[in-house]
Design a protein around this motif. Structure first.
Motif, PDB file in Angstrom:
ATOM      1  N   UNK A 281      -3.366   5.545   7.814  1.00 37.28           N
ATOM      2  CA  UNK A 281      -3.800   6.027   6.497  1.00 37.28           C
ATOM      3  C   UNK A 281      -4.785   7.165   6.665  1.00 37.28           C
ATOM      4  N   UNK A 282      -5.744   7.003   7.576  1.00 32.86           N
ATOM      5  CA  UNK A 282      -6.732   8.045   7.820  1.00 32.86           C
ATOM      6  C   UNK A 282      -6.290   9.055   8.862  1.00 32.86           C
ATOM      7  N   UNK A 283      -5.563   8.593   9.869  1.00 34.85           N
ATOM      8  CA  UNK A 283      -5.126   9.496  10.942  1.00 34.85           C
ATOM      9  C   UNK A 283      -4.095  10.502  10.453  1.00 34.85           C
TER      10      UNK A 283
ATOM     11  N   UNK B 111       0.843  -1.204   0.000  1.00 33.21           N
ATOM     12  CA  UNK B 111       0.000   0.000   0.000  1.00 33.21           C
ATOM     13  C   UNK B 111       0.878   1.254   0.000  1.00 33.21           C
ATOM     14  N   UNK B 112       0.513   2.237  -0.816  1.00 32.01           N
ATOM     15  CA  UNK B 112       1.277   3.478  -0.930  1.00 32.01           C
ATOM     16  C   UNK B 112       0.505   4.617  -0.251  1.00 32.01           C
ATOM     17  N   UNK B 113       1.139   5.203   0.752  1.00 30.97           N
ATOM     18  CA  UNK B 113       0.523   6.328   1.440  1.00 30.97           C
ATOM     19  C   UNK B 113       0.657   7.591   0.577  1.00 30.97           C
ATOM     20  N   UNK B 114      -0.401   8.381   0.573  1.00 34.66           N
ATOM     21  CA  UNK B 114      -0.347   9.636  -0.175  1.00 34.66           C
ATOM     22  C   UNK B 114      -1.178  10.691   0.556  1.00 34.66           C
ATOM     23  N   UNK B 115      -0.581  11.871   0.736  1.00 38.88           N
ATOM     24  CA  UNK B 115      -1.271  13.001   1.345  1.00 38.88           C
ATOM     25  C   UNK B 115      -0.926  14.240   0.535  1.00 38.88           C
ATOM     26  N   UNK B 116      -1.947  14.898   0.043  1.00 36.17           N
ATOM     27  CA  UNK B 116      -1.741  16.060  -0.801  1.00 36.17           C
ATOM     28  C   UNK B 116      -1.020  17.167  -0.036  1.00 36.17           C
ATOM     29  N   UNK B 117       0.005  17.715  -0.658  1.00 34.73           N
ATOM     30  CA  UNK B 117       0.790  18.816  -0.095  1.00 34.73           C
ATOM     31  C   UNK B 117       1.527  18.449   1.199  1.00 34.73           C
ATOM     32  N   UNK B 118       1.764  17.135   1.410  1.00 37.03           N
ATOM     33  CA  UNK B 118       2.511  16.711   2.587  1.00 37.03           C
ATOM     34  C   UNK B 118       3.753  15.940   2.147  1.00 37.03           C
TER      35      UNK B 118
ATOM     36  N   UNK C 269       5.973  12.812   8.793  1.00 38.64           N
ATOM     37  CA  UNK C 269       5.522  13.982   8.050  1.00 38.64           C
ATOM     38  C   UNK C 269       6.497  15.120   8.314  1.00 38.64           C
ATOM     39  N   UNK C 270       6.952  15.766   7.252  1.00 32.23           N
ATOM     40  CA  UNK C 270       7.959  16.813   7.393  1.00 32.23           C
ATOM     41  C   UNK C 270       7.382  18.188   7.068  1.00 32.23           C
ATOM     42  N   UNK C 271       7.755  19.195   7.839  1.00 28.77           N
ATOM     43  CA  UNK C 271       7.287  20.557   7.553  1.00 28.77           C
ATOM     44  C   UNK C 271       8.036  21.140   6.360  1.00 28.77           C
TER      45      UNK C 271
END
Length: 292
Positions: free
Chosen positions: A88-90, A40-47, A67-69
């Motif tokens: 994934x959701x958190x 599974x590939x995690x993806x978060x827009x603009x993160x 997660x990096x600033x």
């Protein structure tokens, strides 16, 4: 055999059966994991994210996302989530900290997401300490913030009691998980049956860093009064933040919550010179008599 004795025996048998069922089924009632395939590939827009895996000494794998600033990091928040689904959701909550310049590490407990291994309170505590040790290899403890949400609040308190992080933040915490479950099974011997007592109040006694507690007044799962009670365990180190109208799962929908996070992350503890305050002032209604 007297009729009344038959009734007593029947009740006793039912009580024992329910107790046994609670003991063996509590994992299914307490944990609501979402399992993810290894690819599974995690993806978060603009993160900006990095996926990490930690192999524990008993062969389990603890999966997490860093997660990096966008700016230079001020430190790292180890975010310990609640009892449902997976990171994934958190992961959507990471932005509440990266926007302030903090790295955020979220990990899935055993059996959640991509994490593996047999789950127990002892095993989870050991896993999280190993995660904390890995963080210490990359930064100093005065840059580590522990954030525990709901179920994760107890584990965060335990970690803080064993280490020296910058601060501990508890979001909708419980006094102990035994107390929470007692609301739904008041007549059961839960102190003997519960596998995950998670006595947050006991662990808080040994915490030496600043403690921030956030709780909504309309939390129907873990009552607000729980945090009031917890805030009295180490009152000199603790600050209680109240989200008026907030429930158990919707604090992020309140502007006041985000103002609290901003104040907590950017606050600097300062010693107050109490001699300049009214704390020791003695008041009297009688005027001082002056000598003639």
């Amino acid at each position: 055999m007297p009729y009344w004795l038959n009734i007593v025996i029947s009740i006793l048998i039912v009580y024992i059966v329910i107790s046994i069922a609670l003991y063996y089924l509590q994992d299914y009632m307490l944990f609501k994991p979402e399992k993810l395939p290894k690819d599974f590939k995690f993806y978060y827009e603009n993160q900006n994210i990095e996926e990490h895996n930690l192999e524990t000494r008993d062969g389990a794998v603890i999966n997490g996302i860093l997660f990096k600033p966008k700016s230079e990091s001020k430190g790292i928040v180890l975010y310990l989530k609640g009892n449902s689904k997976s990171i994934k959701g958190w992961g959507k909550f990471a932005v509440d900290f990266t926007r302030h310049g903090y790295n955020v590490l979220m990990v899935d407990y055993r059996g959640f997401g991509k994490s593996t291994g047999r789950r127990s309170q002892k095993a989870i505590k050991r896993d999280l300490q190993e995660v904390y040790n890995k963080i210490k290899e990359r930064t100093t403890e005065d840059r580590i913030i522990l954030y525990g949400r709901s179920l994760g609040s107890g584990f965060a308190a335990k970690l803080a009691s064993m280490n020296h992080p910058k601060m501990l933040v508890l979001d909708a915490p419980y006094y102990s998980l035994t107390k929470v479950t007692a609301r739904y099974a008041p007549f059961m011997p839960l102190s003997l049956l519960i596998k995950y007592p998670l006595p947050t109040y006991k662990w808080l006694k040994y915490v030496q860093c600043p403690i921030h507690i956030i709780h909504g007044t309309n939390d129907n799962l873990i009552p607000y009064k729980t945090s009031v009670k917890l805030s009295k365990v180490k009152p000199k180190l603790t600050k209680l933040h109240t989200v008026i109208g907030g429930g158990h799962k919707n604090l992020n929908n309140f502007e006041s919550y985000h103002n609290m996070i901003q104040d907590i992350l950017n606050s600097k503890s300062q010693d107050i010179d109490l001699s300049t305050t009214s704390i020791h002032v003695k008041h009297t209604s009688k005027p001082n008599k002056t000598k003639a």
